[in-house]
Scaffold this motif. Structure first.
Motif, short mmCIF file in Angstrom:
data_model
loop_
_atom_site.label_atom_id
_atom_site.label_comp_id
_atom_site.label_asym_id
_atom_site.label_seq_id
_atom_site.Cartn_x
_atom_site.Cartn_y
_atom_site.Cartn_z
N LEU A 1 0.84 -1.19 0.00
CA LEU A 1 0.00 0.00 0.00
C LEU A 1 0.88 1.25 0.00
O LEU A 1 1.84 1.34 0.77
CB LEU A 1 -0.91 0.01 1.23
N PRO A 2 0.59 2.22 -0.86
CA PRO A 2 1.42 3.43 -0.91
C PRO A 2 1.31 4.23 0.38
O PRO A 2 0.24 4.31 0.99
CB PRO A 2 0.85 4.20 -2.10
N ALA A 3 2.44 4.81 0.79
CA ALA A 3 2.46 5.60 2.02
C ALA A 3 1.72 6.92 1.83
O ALA A 3 1.16 7.46 2.78
CB ALA A 3 3.89 5.86 2.46
N ASP A 4 1.71 7.46 0.63
CA ASP A 4 0.99 8.70 0.33
C ASP A 4 0.58 8.68 -1.14
O ASP A 4 0.89 7.76 -1.89
CB ASP A 4 1.85 9.93 0.65
N VAL A 5 -0.12 9.73 -1.54
CA VAL A 5 -0.67 9.78 -2.90
C VAL A 5 0.41 9.92 -3.96
O VAL A 5 0.16 9.68 -5.14
CB VAL A 5 -1.69 10.94 -3.03
N ASN A 6 1.63 10.32 -3.57
CA ASN A 6 2.70 10.51 -4.53
C ASN A 6 3.47 9.22 -4.82
O ASN A 6 4.23 9.16 -5.78
CB ASN A 6 3.68 11.58 -4.02
N GLN A 7 3.30 8.21 -4.00
CA GLN A 7 4.01 6.95 -4.20
C GLN A 7 3.26 6.07 -5.19
O GLN A 7 2.05 5.88 -5.09
CB GLN A 7 4.16 6.21 -2.86
N LYS A 8 3.98 5.52 -6.16
CA LYS A 8 3.37 4.68 -7.18
C LYS A 8 3.36 3.23 -6.74
O LYS A 8 4.41 2.65 -6.49
CB LYS A 8 4.13 4.81 -8.51
N PRO A 9 2.17 2.60 -6.64
CA PRO A 9 2.10 1.20 -6.23
C PRO A 9 2.50 0.27 -7.37
O PRO A 9 2.41 0.61 -8.55
CB PRO A 9 0.63 1.02 -5.86
N ALA A 10 2.94 -0.93 -6.98
CA ALA A 10 3.29 -1.96 -7.96
C ALA A 10 2.14 -2.96 -8.04
O ALA A 10 1.92 -3.71 -7.08
CB ALA A 10 4.59 -2.65 -7.56
N PRO A 11 1.39 -3.00 -9.14
CA PRO A 11 0.24 -3.91 -9.22
C PRO A 11 0.67 -5.36 -9.40
O PRO A 11 1.67 -5.66 -10.06
CB PRO A 11 -0.52 -3.41 -10.45
N LEU A 12 -0.09 -6.28 -8.80
CA LEU A 12 0.14 -7.71 -8.92
C LEU A 12 -0.76 -8.28 -10.01
O LEU A 12 -1.77 -7.69 -10.38
CB LEU A 12 -0.14 -8.40 -7.59
N ASP A 13 -0.38 -9.44 -10.54
CA ASP A 13 -1.20 -10.10 -11.54
C ASP A 13 -2.44 -10.71 -10.90
O ASP A 13 -2.44 -11.05 -9.71
CB ASP A 13 -0.40 -11.19 -12.24
N VAL A 14 -3.48 -10.88 -11.69
CA VAL A 14 -4.69 -11.56 -11.21
C VAL A 14 -4.62 -13.03 -11.59
O VAL A 14 -3.89 -13.43 -12.51
CB VAL A 14 -5.97 -10.91 -11.77
N LEU A 15 -5.37 -13.84 -10.88
CA LEU A 15 -5.45 -15.28 -11.11
C LEU A 15 -4.07 -15.93 -11.23
O LEU A 15 -3.78 -16.72 -12.13
CB LEU A 15 -6.28 -15.58 -12.36
N GLY A 16 -3.21 -15.55 -10.28
CA GLY A 16 -1.89 -16.17 -10.20
C GLY A 16 -1.01 -15.90 -11.38
O GLY A 16 -0.01 -16.60 -11.59
#
Length: 401
Positions: free
Chosen positions: A136-151
């Protein structure tokens, strides 16, 4: 004989402004402290909840929630989590799909390797998967790294997904805003609710086409329009749906057919969010976001300049009131004016009356300045009267012989 007190002279406008500045700044500080302490959020919650009860849309919601309750979790999913039992989830999706909804949104974390062999059926309606992030990003400026769906079984499935992230206020931690596109480490990705809306837009369910919305719009305020109870929105449990699917008439039902179905869970009391109208599960908040989009989109919050100008206007208007009217009349009119202006500014800024408490202190500060000025005049008049009575009662010396 009783003397009639003379009307107090009208203070020059410049003098009034200078006197009001201290109290305006004090009111601003008072508002800031209350907001930091969360007291204004509590007031807002109470007021907004009452407003939502009075402002429920007449039409039935097109969003249906299928909730995996604690009982469902224990009986259907056999208490298995991280990951949620894939076979049981497939059984639930199959039961929902048999009811012929327009779109299904799965607000469940499926990035685990156990979902790699999850079988999809060609006869299912379009499915949007919630895409989790690595952290989870610490603030709105941090870009999250998305995970793949269905493994990660197919990169193409990520295109039929949306990132399940919401925006919490930095101070109150209240979930009140959302965005349609989220900046991530792999570029801009659609949010879960936006992906659901876009898929519904592509479908010709019941002959109803949805209007296009600007996906590049900035953070928007969620329209919590059905209260904490979700008035007018159908809510089913996972066990309900699985039971209904055994009926031969389920494909022709009126509960989920041609609707948007969101599958989520309230089990283990996880994924809870503080909202302006109370605590909600993640899927309940997502339902409110999708409903906001269906109603033309959320509310664009005002910028700081707009709010600042409204506050200044309120203060100057009240000062002008005391400048133009006699003191008693100004005091008589000031209270209703403060109430009306606070509610009006809240509605103009946030399309809601719930934030009146952010605007009221500024005008209360002006009122306090005028009351203090009046108290000073009364005190000075009282001192003058005492001195006058003292001089009147002073005995005169007898004339000299």
């Amino acid at each position: 004989m009783t003397k009639v007190a003379k009307a107090a002279p009208v203070a020059p406008l410049r003098k009034r402004l200078l006197k009001a500045i201290f109290f305006i700044l004090l009111a601003g500080l008072f508002t800031f402290v209350l907001n930091r302490a969360g007291l204004l959020s509590q007031l807002e919650t109470t007021f907004l909840d009452a407003q939502m009860r009075l402002d429920v849309p007449d039409e039935e919601s097109q969003v249906i929630i299928v909730d995996i309750t604690q009982s469902d979790f224990e009986q259907i999913f056999q208490g298995q989590t991280r990951p949620l039992k894939p076979d049981a989830l497939r059984t639930l999706i199959r039961a929902v799909a048999k009811g012929r909804p327009c779109v299904i949104g799965i607000d469940i974390d499926t990035h685990f390797a156990q979902f790699k062999n999850f079988t999809l059926s060609d006869d299912w309606p379009p499915i949007i998967w919630a895409r989790e992030v690595a952290e989870l990003p610490a603030d709105v400026n941090q870009k999250p790294a998305p995970l793949d769906v269905l493994g990660g079984q197919s990169p193409a499935l990520n295109e039929k997904s949306g990132i399940a992230l919401l925006i919490d206020d930095a101070v109150s931690k209240t979930t009140r805003r959302y965005v349609r596109l989220i900046e991530t480490t792999v570029g801009k990705q659609p949010s879960f609710a936006w992906a659901v809306y876009r898929e519904r837009q592509r479908q010709d369910c019941s002959g109803v086409r949805l209007p296009p919305l600007d996906e590049s719009a900035g953070p928007l305020l969620i329209r919590y329009s059905r209260g904490i109870e979700g008035i007018g929105r159908t809510r089913l449990t996972a066990s309900n749906v699985i039971s209904f699917a055994e009926d031969a008439n389920w494909p022709n039902n009126e509960l989920v057919k041609d609707k948007i179905v969101l599958i989520g869970g309230s089990y283990l009391d996880e994924d809870k969010h503080d909202t302006p109208i109370g605590r909600m599960t993640g899927v309940e908040v997502m339902a409110n976001v999708v409903e906001s989009e269906l109603r033309g989109g959320g509310i664009e919050p005002p910028n700081n300049l707009t709010v600042g100008l409204l506050l200044i206007f309120d203060g100057l208007l009240l000062i002008a009131l005391f400048q133009m009217l006699p003191l008693r009349k100004a005091l008589l009119f000031s209270l209703p004016i403060i109430i009306i202006l606070s509610l009006a500014c809240s509605f103009l800024s946030y399309r809601s009356f719930s934030r009146w408490a952010f605007f009221a202190p500024m005008m209360v500060g002006v009122l306090l300045a005028e009351l203090l000025d009046m108290a000073k005049d009364v005190y000075k008049d009282w001192i003058r009267r005492l001195k006058g009575e003292s001089q009147t009662e002073k005995p005169t010396a007898p004339p000299r012989k």
